[in-house]
Design a protein around this motif. Structure first.
Motif, PDB file in Angstrom:
ATOM      1  N   SER A 296       0.826  -1.205   0.000  1.00 23.75           N
ATOM      2  CA  SER A 296       0.000   0.000   0.000  1.00 23.75           C
ATOM      3  C   SER A 296       0.860   1.255   0.000  1.00 23.75           C
ATOM      4  O   SER A 296       0.591   2.211  -0.747  1.00 23.75           O
ATOM      5  N   ARG A 297       1.905   1.247   0.812  1.00 23.20           N
ATOM      6  CA  ARG A 297       2.797   2.413   0.881  1.00 23.20           C
ATOM      7  C   ARG A 297       3.527   2.610  -0.440  1.00 23.20           C
ATOM      8  O   ARG A 297       3.714   3.756  -0.895  1.00 23.20           O
ATOM      9  N   GLU A 300       1.313   4.422  -2.732  1.00 21.40           N
ATOM     10  CA  GLU A 300       1.203   5.825  -2.323  1.00 21.40           C
ATOM     11  C   GLU A 300       2.411   6.637  -2.768  1.00 21.40           C
ATOM     12  O   GLU A 300       2.275   7.774  -3.229  1.00 21.40           O
TER      13      GLU A 300
END
Length: 327
Positions: A296-297, A300
């Motif tokens: 997820s990071r 991002e």
């Protein structure tokens, strides 16, 4: 490879100062081999030339592999390596070529993964072998993205929380904790040696055997060692601890009192450092939930292709996570 500062990372600096090229110590005297080496060979084959950065390098194992591959394949790799710990000046590797390859790496110690001293878009590849996961991963992913050129890749093998390595080291950690914290074997040894007073030489020490203080401290030490041996029979790590204490006892009669205490303290700190490194490892190892957070990071931050899968060593054993992120 701690996520904090070089000041509280002394247990890693101590380890690398002993000359180990990997965190596996004497088990890998001449760098990574087998499936790990083959994995990195396949990555290096894709590069005609490259500026490469190895973060959380330790004593430069992966960086040295990159130089070795380039030398054999006739490729132009410019290799830089950083680590939060102080990087050792040399290694105890038996292969003399390792020393030559290692000299071609530009090393930067006391450098956290999260704060690299290099300009934006300086590297075609940023690498890590059992390292970057010890850092603040969210910050490190952004820092690596900053350092990569467009189309560049972050390639890593990270510790897997369910790997055989973790399972084995959990046993070793229990051994160290029992010796240091539960049974306090080195404290018992120090107390027993202190009961000798100024006696020096085996004959002088032998004359103390009827003294209550000598008998009491000696009995407490023997009891602690017996409990330790019974708790961890046939364990190699426990045998190393036991032998270290026995060696200190054998050498102590020939040492002055102050030297005895210093020798016990130094040996205790060696095992405290080993336990601290294992505790770092357990905190760093990535389970599926952490991998989901990492993925997820990475999205991002702006990585494009994201490929993460279990890394399997020779024999089929789970050895870590293979991570590939493309800018």
């Amino acid at each position: 490879m701690s996520p904090t500062t070089p000041e509280n990372n002394a247990h890693w600096s101590q380890w690398w100062s002993q000359g180990h090229i990997t965190s596996f110590g004497t088990a890998l005297k001449d760098n990574y081999a087998g499936a790990t080496r083959e994995h990195w060979w396949r990555q290096f084959e894709q590069l005609p030339e490259a500026d490469i950065l190895d973060i959380a390098t330790g004593n430069g194992a992966l960086a040295t592999l990159a130089v070795e591959y380039a030398a054999g394949a006739g490729k132009a790799f410019r290799v830089t390596a950083t680590d939060l710990a102080e990087i050792g000046a040399q290694t105890t590797a038996e292969d003399p070529n390792i020393h030559q390859w290692r000299q071609q790496v530009q090393f930067f110690g006391n450098t956290p993964c999260e704060q690299q001293p290099f300009a934006d878009q300086s590297y075609d590849r940023v690498l890590s072998q059992y390292g970057f996961e010890y850092s603040d991963i969210d910050t490190t992913l952004a820092e690596v993205f900053r350092l990569l050129r467009p189309g560049g890749r972050f390639l890593a093998i990270a510790h897997h929380a369910s790997s055989a390595v973790i399972a084995r080291q959990q046993i070793s950690a229990r051994v160290y904790f029992a010796a240091l914290e539960q049974l306090k074997l080195f404290r018992l040894l120090d107390r027993h040696l202190a009961s000798w007073g100024k006696a020096k030489g085996q004959s002088a020490v032998d004359r103390l055997i009827t003294r209550p203080k000598y008998q009491k401290s000696g009995m407490e030490l023997e009891q602690g060692l017996r409990q330790f041996s019974q708790a961890f029979p046939n364990d190699e790590t426990a045998a190393r601890v036991f032998c270290a204490i026995d060696d200190l006892r054998q050498a102590a009669p020939n040492l002055f009192p102050a030297r005895r205490s210093a020798a016990v303290k130094a040996e205790r700190q060696t095992f405290e450092g080993a336990l601290a490194r294992l505790q770092d490892l357990f905190r760093a190892a990535l389970d599926k939930a952490k991998i989901e957070q990492l993925t997820s990071r990475a999205h991002e931050v702006g990585y494009g292709d994201i490929a993460i899968e279990p890394f399997v060593a020779e024999g089929g054993g789970l050895a870590g996570w293979s991570i590939q992120l493309t800018r």
